[in-house]
Design a protein around this motif. Sequence first.
Motif, PDB file in Angstrom:
ATOM      1  N   ALA A   1      -5.601  -9.565  -3.857  1.00  0.00           N
ATOM      2  CA  ALA A   1      -5.409  -8.115  -3.956  1.00  0.00           C
ATOM      3  C   ALA A   1      -3.926  -7.772  -4.085  1.00  0.00           C
ATOM      4  O   ALA A   1      -3.540  -6.898  -4.878  1.00  0.00           O
ATOM      5  N   LEU A   2      -3.094  -8.463  -3.316  1.00  0.00           N
ATOM      6  CA  LEU A   2      -1.659  -8.188  -3.363  1.00  0.00           C
ATOM      7  C   LEU A   2      -1.073  -8.589  -4.708  1.00  0.00           C
ATOM      8  O   LEU A   2      -0.303  -7.831  -5.323  1.00  0.00           O
ATOM      9  N   VAL A   3      -1.438  -9.768  -5.195  1.00  0.00           N
ATOM     10  CA  VAL A   3      -0.929 -10.233  -6.491  1.00  0.00           C
ATOM     11  C   VAL A   3      -1.401  -9.316  -7.608  1.00  0.00           C
ATOM     12  O   VAL A   3      -0.633  -8.927  -8.509  1.00  0.00           O
ATOM     13  N   TYR A   4      -2.685  -8.943  -7.574  1.00  0.00           N
ATOM     14  CA  TYR A   4      -3.254  -8.062  -8.603  1.00  0.00           C
ATOM     15  C   TYR A   4      -2.527  -6.719  -8.620  1.00  0.00           C
ATOM     16  O   TYR A   4      -2.179  -6.179  -9.677  1.00  0.00           O
ATOM     17  N   SER A   5      -2.281  -6.159  -7.432  1.00  0.00           N
ATOM     18  CA  SER A   5      -1.606  -4.856  -7.342  1.00  0.00           C
ATOM     19  C   SER A   5      -0.196  -4.926  -7.909  1.00  0.00           C
ATOM     20  O   SER A   5       0.242  -4.030  -8.652  1.00  0.00           O
ATOM     21  N   ILE A   6       0.523  -5.997  -7.570  1.00  0.00           N
ATOM     22  CA  ILE A   6       1.888  -6.131  -8.064  1.00  0.00           C
ATOM     23  C   ILE A   6       1.908  -6.237  -9.588  1.00  0.00           C
ATOM     24  O   ILE A   6       2.705  -5.580 -10.274  1.00  0.00           O
ATOM     25  N   LEU A   7       1.002  -7.064 -10.139  1.00  0.00           N
ATOM     26  CA  LEU A   7       0.958  -7.226 -11.594  1.00  0.00           C
ATOM     27  C   LEU A   7       0.605  -5.917 -12.295  1.00  0.00           C
ATOM     28  O   LEU A   7       1.204  -5.558 -13.320  1.00  0.00           O
ATOM     29  N   VAL A   8      -0.356  -5.177 -11.753  1.00  0.00           N
ATOM     30  CA  VAL A   8      -0.777  -3.916 -12.383  1.00  0.00           C
ATOM     31  C   VAL A   8       0.360  -2.895 -12.361  1.00  0.00           C
ATOM     32  O   VAL A   8       0.655  -2.235 -13.374  1.00  0.00           O
ATOM     33  N   ILE A   9       1.007  -2.733 -11.213  1.00  0.00           N
ATOM     34  CA  ILE A   9       2.075  -1.722 -11.118  1.00  0.00           C
ATOM     35  C   ILE A   9       3.260  -2.108 -11.993  1.00  0.00           C
ATOM     36  O   ILE A   9       3.857  -1.248 -12.670  1.00  0.00           O
ATOM     37  N   VAL A  10       3.611  -3.387 -12.020  1.00  0.00           N
ATOM     38  CA  VAL A  10       4.721  -3.816 -12.889  1.00  0.00           C
ATOM     39  C   VAL A  10       4.371  -3.567 -14.356  1.00  0.00           C
ATOM     40  O   VAL A  10       5.206  -3.085 -15.149  1.00  0.00           O
TER      41      VAL A  10
ATOM     42  N   LEU B   1      -5.725   0.858  -5.983  1.00  0.00           N
ATOM     43  CA  LEU B   1      -4.973  -0.281  -5.446  1.00  0.00           C
ATOM     44  C   LEU B   1      -4.714  -0.114  -3.952  1.00  0.00           C
ATOM     45  O   LEU B   1      -4.856  -1.078  -3.159  1.00  0.00           O
ATOM     46  N   ALA B   2      -4.330   1.113  -3.545  1.00  0.00           N
ATOM     47  CA  ALA B   2      -4.101   1.352  -2.118  1.00  0.00           C
ATOM     48  C   ALA B   2      -5.394   1.170  -1.323  1.00  0.00           C
ATOM     49  O   ALA B   2      -5.392   0.581  -0.221  1.00  0.00           O
ATOM     50  N   ALA B   3      -6.521   1.654  -1.857  1.00  0.00           N
ATOM     51  CA  ALA B   3      -7.812   1.482  -1.173  1.00  0.00           C
ATOM     52  C   ALA B   3      -8.203   0.013  -1.112  1.00  0.00           C
ATOM     53  O   ALA B   3      -8.776  -0.451  -0.108  1.00  0.00           O
ATOM     54  N   TRP B   4      -7.897  -0.735  -2.158  1.00  0.00           N
ATOM     55  CA  TRP B   4      -8.211  -2.164  -2.175  1.00  0.00           C
ATOM     56  C   TRP B   4      -7.422  -2.893  -1.086  1.00  0.00           C
ATOM     57  O   TRP B   4      -7.973  -3.703  -0.331  1.00  0.00           O
TER      58      TRP B   4
ATOM     59  N   GLY C   1       0.822  -1.208   0.000  1.00  0.00           N
ATOM     60  CA  GLY C   1       0.000   0.000   0.000  1.00  0.00           C
ATOM     61  C   GLY C   1       0.850   1.250   0.000  1.00  0.00           C
ATOM     62  O   GLY C   1       0.575   2.216  -0.726  1.00  0.00           O
ATOM     63  N   SER C   2       1.903   1.247   0.838  1.00  0.00           N
ATOM     64  CA  SER C   2       2.822   2.385   0.840  1.00  0.00           C
ATOM     65  C   SER C   2       3.514   2.516  -0.510  1.00  0.00           C
ATOM     66  O   SER C   2       3.735   3.629  -1.013  1.00  0.00           O
ATOM     67  N   GLY C   3       3.839   1.360  -1.111  1.00  0.00           N
ATOM     68  CA  GLY C   3       4.459   1.401  -2.435  1.00  0.00           C
ATOM     69  C   GLY C   3       3.534   1.979  -3.488  1.00  0.00           C
ATOM     70  O   GLY C   3       3.967   2.718  -4.383  1.00  0.00           O
ATOM     71  N   CYS C   4       2.220   1.655  -3.379  1.00  0.00           N
ATOM     72  CA  CYS C   4       1.253   2.226  -4.329  1.00  0.00           C
ATOM     73  C   CYS C   4       1.201   3.741  -4.205  1.00  0.00           C
ATOM     74  O   CYS C   4       1.152   4.469  -5.207  1.00  0.00           O
TER      75      CYS C   4
ATOM     76  N   LEU D   1     -16.506  -5.189  -2.335  1.00  0.00           N
ATOM     77  CA  LEU D   1     -15.767  -3.971  -2.704  1.00  0.00           C
ATOM     78  C   LEU D   1     -14.465  -4.284  -3.431  1.00  0.00           C
ATOM     79  O   LEU D   1     -13.874  -3.398  -4.048  1.00  0.00           O
ATOM     80  N   TYR D   2     -13.985  -5.557  -3.325  1.00  0.00           N
ATOM     81  CA  TYR D   2     -12.811  -5.934  -4.109  1.00  0.00           C
ATOM     82  C   TYR D   2     -13.028  -5.625  -5.597  1.00  0.00           C
ATOM     83  O   TYR D   2     -12.093  -5.278  -6.326  1.00  0.00           O
ATOM     84  N   TYR D   3     -14.256  -5.773  -6.048  1.00  0.00           N
ATOM     85  CA  TYR D   3     -14.543  -5.720  -7.481  1.00  0.00           C
ATOM     86  C   TYR D   3     -14.682  -4.299  -8.013  1.00  0.00           C
ATOM     87  O   TYR D   3     -14.771  -4.107  -9.230  1.00  0.00           O
ATOM     88  N   VAL D   4     -14.715  -3.319  -7.104  1.00  0.00           N
ATOM     89  CA  VAL D   4     -14.729  -1.926  -7.582  1.00  0.00           C
ATOM     90  C   VAL D   4     -13.417  -1.605  -8.300  1.00  0.00           C
ATOM     91  O   VAL D   4     -13.424  -1.175  -9.466  1.00  0.00           O
ATOM     92  N   PRO D   5     -12.239  -1.783  -7.687  1.00  0.00           N
ATOM     93  CA  PRO D   5     -11.001  -1.561  -8.447  1.00  0.00           C
ATOM     94  C   PRO D   5     -10.808  -2.575  -9.572  1.00  0.00           C
ATOM     95  O   PRO D   5     -10.252  -2.242 -10.623  1.00  0.00           O
ATOM     96  N   MET D   6     -11.276  -3.823  -9.351  1.00  0.00           N
ATOM     97  CA  MET D   6     -11.118  -4.824 -10.399  1.00  0.00           C
ATOM     98  C   MET D   6     -11.905  -4.467 -11.652  1.00  0.00           C
ATOM     99  O   MET D   6     -11.551  -4.870 -12.764  1.00  0.00           O
TER     100      MET D   6
END
Length: 585
Positions: free
Chosen positions: A251-260, A91-94, A61-64, A116-121
């Motif tokens: 959520a963690l895997v999704y965030s990492i893939l999106v940012i990369v 991503l941070a909110a997720w 989250g801090s990284g986002c 609420l997971y599906y709002v960012p998704m």
Amino acid sequence: MGRASGTDPLKGRIVAAWAVFALILGAVLAIVQLASQAEIRFFGLPGNGPSSTAGLMILAGSGCVAWGFSVHLRCSDIKIRGNLKIIAALLAAWLLDVLLKYPVKSDLAASVMWYLYYVPMMFIPTFFLASALHAAALDRHVAWRRVVSIAWVIDAMLCLLVLTNNYHHLVFAFDLSDPHWSRDYTYQAGYWCVTAWALVQYVGFFAAAFPAARTQLKSAFLPMAIILGVGAAYFALFIARKAGLFSTNIALVYSILVIVALELSLDLGILPSYARYDQFFSKLPFDLKILSCERDVVYQTTAATEIPDAVRTTLGEIETPRYGIVSFRTSAVPSTLFKVYSVVGGDALLSEDMTALDERRRLLSERQAKLRRANAMLKRDRELAMTLHRQEDERALFAEIERALESKTQRISELLDDLPQGSDPVSAVARRERLMEVKLLVAYCKRKGGLILAEKSDPDFNRERLELVFNETAADLRSLDIECAALVETSGVLPAATVSVLYDCLYDFAAAAFSARNPVLMLFVRDGQSGEVEMRAALESDGAVGPRFQESLDELRNSLVSQHAAFTLETSRDSASLSVSLEGR
């Protein structure tokens, strides 16, 4: 880009400080969480499943947040920069939602936080798609802007469908009374719609971004394709509930893939980044410098040179307009043109080498001077040619008039040379007759010359002009004791050449009348058949005629025959009649 002396703006330093603070804070929290008791707990819950990655989620989250700040500094397009910062916030909110979900005791609240997971998704793929369309300049077209608008509407509808799942179970089917409902649920048609829609948008991102990167290496999309494949495989196995993956933190895997994926897009040039512009700027083949408000050099290209003192002095004296350019030259650097452009936070100074252009301008000026001299010479030649041509025309016209009046002028000379010199009554009468004939010849020459000139300048004779010529001649004849009357009834316009022939006929009859006693001359001009003009003339006298009577009529006959005119000329001892038809208009 070559960075010259200067400091970063205050705003950039503040943003960088916050990003570093967020990273340090996330790292500290993650270390504290991971270094806790052997049985990892988070807010009092057992440390199994996703809750065991709480430390990593705090760090992520801090990284986002830090990544969002870095995007603010690095992305050069304001619209795409806004999209990426919203993705970082989602991503941070997720991740925060995941952290808060596990301590919740209420099953209803836990299910809502799960939905609420599906709002960012849902919305993150749409931001991907919108950024790719903007980078490819497709959103300039109304049709593609409508596609993005439709995507937002579909996202909103699908999110509403997921958030209200407890009422219809069209996405997930489970029983809240079951203690293990969060594990024992089944996927329904709505879930497959959500998954398929997200996959379609990610594929749309690649389809829109690939043509936009035609100037980049196409191999830049290989790592992006790998990430898409890894993500698709992960989610397929997660949906299939394979052992070892179902219990991972999606959520963690999704965030990492999106940012990369987004970071690769920025680094590879698929999405605009200041880092690439920095390289492009330094390699520009121009002497270009970015100046601060204090006229200090902040950035410059590798081809840039030092600013001369005279130029610095001039820069301090000018004020660049907001949306304008100031150009100047200085004698200190005579072969260089300096252009100052207004940019945000300062000015841009472009130095252009004008040596080749000045040399070309000098050559063009010399050529222009030569062309002007040649043009003046051609103009004088043209004026001279026109003068010679006009003189030649005048000479030819004079020769034509001279030929037409040759016999008449010769007759005038003969009459003047043969004037009686005596003072007796017989000599006086003979002298008067010869002078009257000279007067008649002079009047003929004057009007005949006028008719020849009219053929060149104003060749058309209407009824009024023709009637004026004949009436003036009749008046001259009456002044010579020749009774004469002329009647003109023509409706069309006659050529001057035809009028000249008619006038010759009139004169020859007048010359014959001059040789008769008490002559009466009648003239009638009218329109003939088939566009011709017809002239009738009748001459009567008392019977006594001179030697010029028959000579004048013979000259008339010969003239009409030579001109192939249709005529009838009848003569007697003391009278004559003429009928002639000439070509009219």
